[in-house]
Design an enzyme around this catalytic site. Structure first.
Site, PDB file in Angstrom:
ATOM      1  N   PHE A  83    -134.985  27.967 -11.721  1.00 52.63           N
ATOM      2  CA  PHE A  83    -135.190  26.746 -10.207  1.00 52.63           C
ATOM      3  C   PHE A  83    -133.814  25.985 -10.430  1.00 52.63           C
ATOM      4  O   PHE A  83    -133.875  24.744  -9.863  1.00 52.63           O
ATOM      5  CB  PHE A  83    -136.275  25.747 -10.843  1.00 52.63           C
ATOM      6  CG  PHE A  83    -137.847  26.044 -11.502  1.00 52.63           C
ATOM      7  CD1 PHE A  83    -138.096  26.588 -10.627  1.00 52.63           C
ATOM      8  CD2 PHE A  83    -137.802  26.093 -12.693  1.00 52.63           C
ATOM      9  CE1 PHE A  83    -139.716  27.630 -10.822  1.00 52.63           C
ATOM     10  CE2 PHE A  83    -138.798  26.200 -13.363  1.00 52.63           C
ATOM     11  CZ  PHE A  83    -140.284  27.289 -12.012  1.00 52.63           C
ATOM     12  N   CYS A  84    -132.746  26.617 -10.639  1.00 52.96           N
ATOM     13  CA  CYS A  84    -131.292  26.464 -10.195  1.00 52.96           C
ATOM     14  C   CYS A  84    -131.835  25.353 -11.095  1.00 52.96           C
ATOM     15  O   CYS A  84    -130.778  23.917 -11.110  1.00 52.96           O
ATOM     16  CB  CYS A  84    -131.162  26.507  -8.750  1.00 52.96           C
ATOM     17  SG  CYS A  84    -130.951  27.175  -8.066  1.00 52.96           S
ATOM     18  N   ALA A  85    -132.102  25.486 -12.541  1.00 50.06           N
ATOM     19  CA  ALA A  85    -131.850  24.289 -13.010  1.00 50.06           C
ATOM     20  C   ALA A  85    -132.285  24.923 -14.627  1.00 50.06           C
ATOM     21  O   ALA A  85    -132.894  24.220 -15.807  1.00 50.06           O
ATOM     22  CB  ALA A  85    -133.486  22.866 -13.302  1.00 50.06           C
TER      23      ALA A  85
END
Length: 474
Positions: free
Chosen positions: A379-381
């Site tokens: 999740f781009c995290a």
């Protein structure tokens, strides 16, 4: 395979909305399943890209015949388009409570907005980049722009809200920071830190605060003026206006003096062979032909959300999220991801894992056998998922104004079936992505996608985790 699961209690059904809060485009779209049936698509991937509100699509259809060049055009439609664009700018600023001296810059999305702001943070007296403090919970859009020039300090968040706030306070007291950049709501868990406390901590230390509002603004009322936040960035495609526009709204002085985001026409006062004189913001950062239709679409979405009863918006999303979390917690082997045990009022974003199962496989199963769209990966995290022990990724379900209780129930039923009986189709990994082996599902007529489903993501798999190509996570 016939699967039976325990039906939700009557109280759960009564509390879960049967209807969407606002009509969205595509709510009646049918998608094919591997067993030959077609079912309505259950879009539980709203946190990545929300569907267009019907009122937004109608507005776009209305203004398309009026579209022409903007700013400096003498033609009638050029003047109309300019008026539409500048009116949209005011609407977007008003939606997030812009102060009289704030400036609203139309961007592409939150990532674009925060990269723009990164070029405007004043340098230190020694000429080094101004220091920026961020947390490890951030989406990459609110992490990478600050890391690029080496000015960012990434603070590991605590296991509680109180511990995290204390860590921020201590770090801001240790060094002179120009900016605290923090998420308004986590794109992984929907949880957030109290904005009033963040503003007080930053301002007491002499720093400004920028809020990544991508997951907050579409789901909760927000005001720069009321909170004292200095800058907010958000995306149209997460605010039910997926037409390519976003916004950065905040204090003018940094934006007037900062590095122009793009060098080009419209951003300048005068150009000679040896010198360029730049405009003030917003024109300074909007070089080239602007996205008039995207801005109008975003403004229409802002108007529609602003017209909602804020209590009804919170109640709708809270009921969906509560049922989702309770239902997931009740399934053996499913774990809900949480960052802060004491977080309150989370937005409708829930991440979970199915212990012992690849998240990409579970997401592919939900799509192919149940017509449910979720997100898998990191999740781009990445720093947050790594700290929480999910280096292999997880699965995210997210809701919004167009989500119904039936869609949540479909997900819970499908997950229970998977845990109990497994998938009925055979899945394989192709170019790093889980797909149905010999997938029989047709593609939409006229889409030009025939034969491309299995390899469409192949060029983006530079950071694949499980099934999902991480660069496509958002």
């Amino acid at each position: 395979m016939t699967v039976t699961t325990a039906a939700p209690a009557d109280a759960d059904r009564a509390a879960t909305p049967e209807c969407s809060l606002l009509p969205v485009v595509g709510s009646d779209t049918l998608v094919p399943l591997v067993d030959g049936r077609s079912v309505p698509y259950a879009n539980l991937d709203v946190a990545a890209s929300a569907p267009a509100l019907q009122i937004v699509a109608d507005r776009v259809t209305e203004v398309l015949p009026l579209y022409a060049s903007v700013h400096r055009g003498a033609g009638y439609l050029s003047q109309v388009s300019t008026a539409l664009y500048e009116s949209a700018r005011r609407t977007v600023g008003d939606f997030v409570g812009a102060r009289d001296d704030d400036v609203t810059i139309v961007t592409r999305n939150t990532t674009d907005s925060l990269n723009l702001l990164a070029g405007c943070v004043p340098a230190r007296p020694d000429g080094q980049p101004g220091r920026v403090l961020v947390l490890d919970v951030e989406h990459h859009a609110n992490l990478l722009p600050w890391q690029r020039d080496g000015a960012a300090t990434v603070l590991v968040g605590g296991t509680s809200v109180a511990e995290t706030l204390a860590g921020l306070r201590a770090e801001l007291a240790r060094l002179p920071y120009a900016l605290l950049a923090v998420t308004g709501a986590s794109n992984v868990t929907g949880e957030s830190l109290p904005v009033a406390d963040l503003v007080r901590i930053a301002h007491d230390a002499g720093a400004r605060i920028a809020l990544d509002g991508a997951q907050l603004v579409p789901h909760r009322g927000f005001s720069l003026a009321a909170t004292g936040v200095d800058y907010v960035a958000f995306s149209g495609h997460k605010t039910y206006a997926p037409f390519g526009a976003g916004a950065l709204v905040g204090r003018r002085d940094w934006l007037d003096a900062g590095t122009p985001h793009l060098a080009g026409g419209g951003a300048v006062r005068n150009v000679s062979a040896g010198e360029t004189r730049w405009q003030a913001a917003p024109a300074r950062h909007e070089a080239g032909s602007p996205n008039v239709i995207g801005a109008v679409a975003l403004a229409a979405a802002c108007d529609a959300l602003a017209a909602l009863d804020p209590d009804a918006l919170v109640a709708h999303e809270t009921a969906l999220r509560t049922r989702l979390v309770d239902g997931l917690d009740a399934i053996d082997g499913v774990r809900v991801v949480r960052v802060w045990a004491d977080a309150v009022d989370p937005v409708g974003v829930v991440t979970f894992s199915v212990v012992g199962h690849d998240p990409g496989l579970v997401a592919a199963y939900l799509s192919a056998e149940h017509g449910i769209g979720v997100r898998d990966g990191r999740f781009c995290a990445h720093p947050l998922l790594s700290r929480l022990g999910y280096d292999a990724g997880a699965i995210r379900a997210s809701v919004g104004v167009g989500t119904t209780g039936d869609e949540v129930e479909r997900l819970l039923t499908a997950l229970q079936a998977y845990v109990t009986d497994g998938a009925t189709s055979r899945y394989e990994v192709v170019d790093g992505c889980w797909v149905v082996a010999d997938d029989p599902r047709p593609v939409p007529v006229g889409s030009g996608l025939a034969g491309l489903f299995a390899t469409a993501a192949a060029g983006f798999l530079t950071d694949a985790v499980g099934c999902g190509p991480a660069p496509l996570d958002e």
